[in-house]
Scaffold this active site. Structure first.
Site, PDB file in Angstrom:
ATOM      1  N   ASP A 483     109.644  37.418  36.437  1.00  0.00           N
ATOM      2  CA  ASP A 483     109.007  36.840  37.621  1.00  0.00           C
ATOM      3  C   ASP A 483     109.983  36.104  38.518  1.00  0.00           C
ATOM      4  O   ASP A 483     109.689  35.841  39.674  1.00  0.00           O
ATOM      5  CB  ASP A 483     107.984  35.780  37.188  1.00  0.00           C
TER       6      ASP A 483
HETATM    7  C1  BGC Z   1     108.044  30.762  35.450  1.00  0.00           C
HETATM    8  C2  BGC Z   1     107.923  32.050  34.740  1.00  0.00           C
HETATM    9  C3  BGC Z   1     106.518  32.515  34.843  1.00  0.00           C
HETATM   10  C4  BGC Z   1     106.066  32.527  36.280  1.00  0.00           C
HETATM   11  C5  BGC Z   1     104.607  32.822  36.320  1.00  0.00           C
HETATM   12  C6  BGC Z   1     107.635  30.927  36.859  1.00  0.00           C
HETATM   13  O1  BGC Z   1     107.755  29.744  37.527  1.00  0.00           O
HETATM   14  O2  BGC Z   1     109.340  30.309  35.355  1.00  0.00           O
HETATM   15  O3  BGC Z   1     108.283  31.939  33.407  1.00  0.00           O
HETATM   16  O4  BGC Z   1     106.414  33.789  34.369  1.00  0.00           O
HETATM   17  O5  BGC Z   1     106.318  31.338  36.928  1.00  0.00           O
HETATM   18  O6  BGC Z   1     104.097  33.186  37.536  1.00  0.00           O
HETATM   19  C1  NOJ Z   2     105.822  34.666  31.898  1.00  0.00           C
HETATM   20  C2  NOJ Z   2     104.877  35.582  32.553  1.00  0.00           C
HETATM   21  O1  NOJ Z   2     103.581  35.389  32.077  1.00  0.00           O
HETATM   22  C3  NOJ Z   2     105.280  37.005  32.335  1.00  0.00           C
HETATM   23  O2  NOJ Z   2     104.433  37.861  33.036  1.00  0.00           O
HETATM   24  C4  NOJ Z   2     106.707  37.201  32.733  1.00  0.00           C
HETATM   25  O3  NOJ Z   2     107.052  38.533  32.471  1.00  0.00           O
HETATM   26  C5  NOJ Z   2     107.629  36.250  32.046  1.00  0.00           C
HETATM   27  N1  NOJ Z   2     107.181  34.937  32.248  1.00  0.00           N
HETATM   28  C6  NOJ Z   2     109.080  36.380  32.497  1.00  0.00           C
HETATM   29  O4  NOJ Z   2     109.274  35.906  33.775  1.00  0.00           O
END
Ligand code: BGC
Ligand code: NOJ
Length: 812
Positions: A483
């Site tokens: 993400d």
């Molecule tokens: C976090 C990620 C997460 C994402 C969710 C980010 O701020 O660091 O780990 O998957 O938000 O939308």
């Molecule tokens: C948490 C999110 O829920 C997941 O969708 C994502 O792939 C990981 N973070 C890595 O960013």
């Protein structure tokens, strides 16, 4: 100091201090009503949706960390204490919390009085039941008062934090007999109310928080409890609560059990009222009557335990490693169910307000539960697929209550569509249920525009090839699995979201090697499925596209010693030795090798050797190396984290299993095993104080080797780590894999490990698979006997429904 231990016999984790490094929680509930509960009785309950139907309050992100819960106080001769230590925080003579499967018991003792509270949600009931067991262990009689406490959340948890000026004037309750009813907003558009009951007459009650606590006190010092005198307050606005008071007398050695029920009820629109302004309470009374006695409540608790025994019987490993057994047979599968139920919505790190169900997350969660709950998995697949658009793209999230895509976030995360292929092919292999492929599923929740589920998969597959970039690799969109790798969002404004802003041209340059690897990996499953349903032309087309993608990876996605991660919006490399930081990333190594890219020419092996050299440390495998030491605008959120945390070089446990599977592809069982045990919770007993989060479940992230405090975990419970690790150990390391023709037996076992047997249900038949290793390293299948008959090959054909089968596998 030991903070706790596994009680394998009872499938419980036993915590022996309330002062764990972080709240260690459990999840209660399986169907529509859920509670989160910490080892100090913190947490909250909700019906279906932690945002819109939250019954009780919890103060997220507050101090102390765990504030608000299902509390009890005892006033025993002026000494006020709580069995869970919190909220009273009076030192206890003894304390123990047992988190079991779907229930928790927290017991405290003080001054010769023992109080144990067992919390659980009966199967199919929209209510939490609390059995309180009080025992006078002295040789004299005791009279004391017991006070319960919950604080009502006024349903919409977001409003509760954001629009409290209104909430301060809406609160309404009723008290009848020993039941406190919460009916805020019931007079208007709500047809639901909550109640909290106890099966004994009250000495008093409170429903107004300020009266109970006194405005200047916290939960640790409620005025009413200390004064030991009730005001019998009726809340009018402000903050309604429910607190029962019981006066209890116990003779020397006497024990008494009480049953509290905290429930949710809906009434039909024309049946809401018993009389003017008085709720029709019939529904609540029926629920309460089902737990009128401790015996009834205990029978319901047994129902929960039976449910879990029944489910976990579907897959049982018997090995020489007790930590493996407890991970695989109990805790990993349990966490898989929890992530399936909650996606990333409600934990002690996720507020339950924001995210709903993730498209990619929920698809991945599915792969950990299909063998446990095939029918629910089927429904979930259909729900998820209905949030997909006709062009294969998908809403990134949907709200569980409405099952509708979340328009505020939208889509354009270009990995999303492919995860649907993974969940559906895993589902069809496990269940053999091809009928799901013919179900007409809406696009974008529009019942007038539907396609078969198989058509949805085709759209997923095509979505990738319809969006290729300059190197023939998939365009990344807002982000792929990571993400925080936001290659099309150049954000200079701290008030802007990385994930929902796209401002770099038309997004037609930045490409993801990870999605390319995913496409080859899951594309093969798609092609196999097409063949299975007789569409050879589509299978051939898919294979052609896969070969093309494989070639593109080898040509443009290889950096010399490992796979590149991406090309950014300027067409520059991400995850290359040419970069000053972030030279190697884990995701593309995992996916490309799992997909088999470079197995034939040494690239795969080189990539995994590079992973070991640059990314691995004692605590697991980091996401990237070296971590970014400054904000790189062209990469987005990833470089916002300090080194070693989260996506910036943290050990993101979710993607460690990709490397484990990749190692099995390469035939390196020792390495796969090493990576498995580095992060599997049951193997961390010597590091638990540092690790900080629950020792029985995976956390999303462990601080990586470049972090200030390597080894410290965060964000436990709701992570794709659960499903992926279960999938990896069960199918790739222990190696019993559901396939269309039957169970494929293909273990990749470390040396000196004795795998005695795996007992497994598969399509309605039972298989007891015994393993004979002819030498300590033997891992090649040399012979398989099914019910005494040797079979050719490694696939045990699916046997008759209801049959019990004995399989003997010889490894040499
Ligand atoms: C976090 C990620 C997460 C994402 C969710 C980010 O701020 O660091 O780990 O998957 O938000 O939308
Ligand atoms: C948490 C999110 O829920 C997941 O969708 C994502 O792939 C990981 N973070 C890595 O960013």
């Amino acid at each position: 100091m030991s903070l706790g231990y596994f009680d394998d016999q009872r499938r419980e984790y036993v915590i022996n201090t309330p002062k764990t490094p972080y709240p260690w929680i459990n999840y209660l509930g399986n169907d529509e009503f859920f509670s989160l509960l910490s080892n100090t009785a913190g947490g909250y309950s909700f019906y279906k949706d932690a945002k819109f139907r939250r019954l009780t309050r919890f103060r997220y992100n507050n101090v102390p960390v765990d504030t608000g819960g299902k509390y009890f106080y005892i006033n025993d001769g002026g000494c006020v204490w709580s069995p869970a230590w919190k909220p009273a925080r009076t030192d206890l003579d003894s304390y123990e919390c047992r988190h079991g499967l779907g229930y928790s018991t927290i017991e405290g003792q003080k001054q010769g009085l023992s109080a144990a509270v067992t919390y659980f949600i009966p199967m199919g009931e929209n209510a939490e039941v609390q059995i309180v067991r009080l025992k006078n262990t002295t040789d004299q009689s005791k009279t004391f008062k017991l006070y319960s406490f919950v604080e009502w959340c006024l349903w919409n948890a977001e409003d509760d934090g954001a629009n409290f000026q209104r909430n301060f004037s809406t609160g309404e309750v009723e008290v009848e007999d020993s039941v406190i009813y919460h009916k805020t907003e019931y007079r208007e558009r709500r047809n639901h109310y909550a109640f909290y009951s106890v099966n004994a007459p009250l000495a008093g009650f409170e429903t107004d928080r300020d009266t109970f606590l006194d405005n200047s006190n916290g939960f640790d010092h409620p005025d009413v409890v200390y004064a030991n005198e009730n005001q019998n307050s009726i809340a009018h606005g402000w903050s309604p609560i429910a607190s029962h008071c019981l006066e209890i007398e116990l003779a020397a050695g006497e024990e008494r059990e009480l049953v509290f029920v905290l429930g949710y009820q809906e009434n039909a629109e024309d049946d809401k009222w018993e009389s003017k302004a008085v709720i029709n309470k019939t529904g609540a009374k029926e629920v309460i009557a089902r737990y009128a006695t401790p015996e009834q409540a205990k029978a319901a608790l047994q129902g929960v335990t039976d449910y879990w025994s029944d489910r976990l019987d579907n897959y049982v490993v018997d090995s020489s490693d007790e930590r493996l057994n407890r991970m695989v047979n109990v805790w990993n599968q349990y966490q898989c169910m929890v992530t399936f139920n909650f996606s990333r919505s409600a934990s002690f790190f996720e507020s339950g307000i924001g995210r709903g169900m993730g498209f990619r997350d929920s698809n991945q969660d599915l792969i950990g539960v299909i063998h446990l709950e095939p029918e629910r998995a089927r429904q979930r697949i259909l729900d998820i697929a209905a949030t997909q658009f006709e062009d294969g793209s998908a809403y990134h999230q949907y709200q569980p209550l409405t099952k509708r895509g979340n328009a505020a976030i939208g889509g354009n995360f270009n990995d999303d569509p492919l995860w649907l292929i993974q969940s559906v092919t895993q589902y069809t292999k496990e269940t053999g249920d091809f009928s799901i492929l013919d179900v007409q599923v809406p696009f974008n929740n529009d019942e007038n525009n539907t396609g078969t589920l198989l058509a949805h998969l085709k759209a997923s597959f095509n979505h990738v090839i319809n969006k290729l970039g300059p190197h023939g690799l998939p365009l990344i969109g807002r982000a792929d699995w990571n993400d925080c790798l936001n290659l099309n969002c150049f954000s200079k404004d701290p008030n802007e979201s990385f994930q929902t802003t796209e401002n770099k041209g038309d997004g037609k340059v930045a490409e993801s090697v990870m999605i390319a690897g995913m496409f080859v990996y899951f594309g093969q499953d798609y092609a196999e499925l097409c063949k299975e349903v007789g569409d050879n032309a589509e299978a051939d087309r898919a294979l052609t596209e896969i070969t093309r993608m494989s070639d593109a990876i080898k040509q443009h996605g290889w950096d010399g010693e490992w796979f590149l991660r991406a090309y950014d919006a300027a067409g520059d490399k991400v995850g290359s030795k040419e970069c000053d930081e972030g030279q190697i990333f884990i995701e593309s190594q995992g996916f490309c090798v799992m997909a088999g890219v470079g197995l034939e020419d040494g690239k795969a092996e080189a990539a995994l050797n590079s992973v070991e050299e640059h990314l691995s440390c004692d605590y697991g495998v980091s996401l990237l190396y070296p971590a970014y030491t400054e904000y790189k605008i062209n990469l987005g959120e990833i470089s916002t984290y300090p080194q070693g945390y989260k996506e910036n070089g943290g050990i993101f446990c979710h993607n460690n299993p990709w490397i484990m599977i990749a190692e099995t592809k390469l035939g390196r069982p020792q390495k796969a095993w090493e990576y498995y045990t580095k992060i599997a919770p049951a193997y961390q007993d010597d590091k638990i104080e540092l690790h900080k989060t629950e020792p029985y479940v995976y956390a999303q992230m462990i601080a990586g080797k470049e972090a200030f405090k390597p080894g410290e975990a965060k964000n436990s419970w709701l992570t794709g780590t659960a499903a992926w690790n279960f999938h990896t150990i069960a199918e790739h390391i222990l190696g019993v894999k559901p396939s269309y023709k039957g169970l494929l037996i293909d273990p990749c076992l470390p040396a000196d490990f004795s795998l005695n047997a795996i007992k497994r249900q598969f399509r309605g038949a039972s298989y007891n698979i015994e393993f004979i290793r002819q030498s300590p390293e033997a891992t090649k299948v040399s012979k398989i006997e099914v019910n005494g008959q040797e079979i050719a090959g490694q696939v045990v054909p699916a046997q008759a429904q209801g049959s019990d089968n004995k399989v003997v596998v010889t490894l040499s």
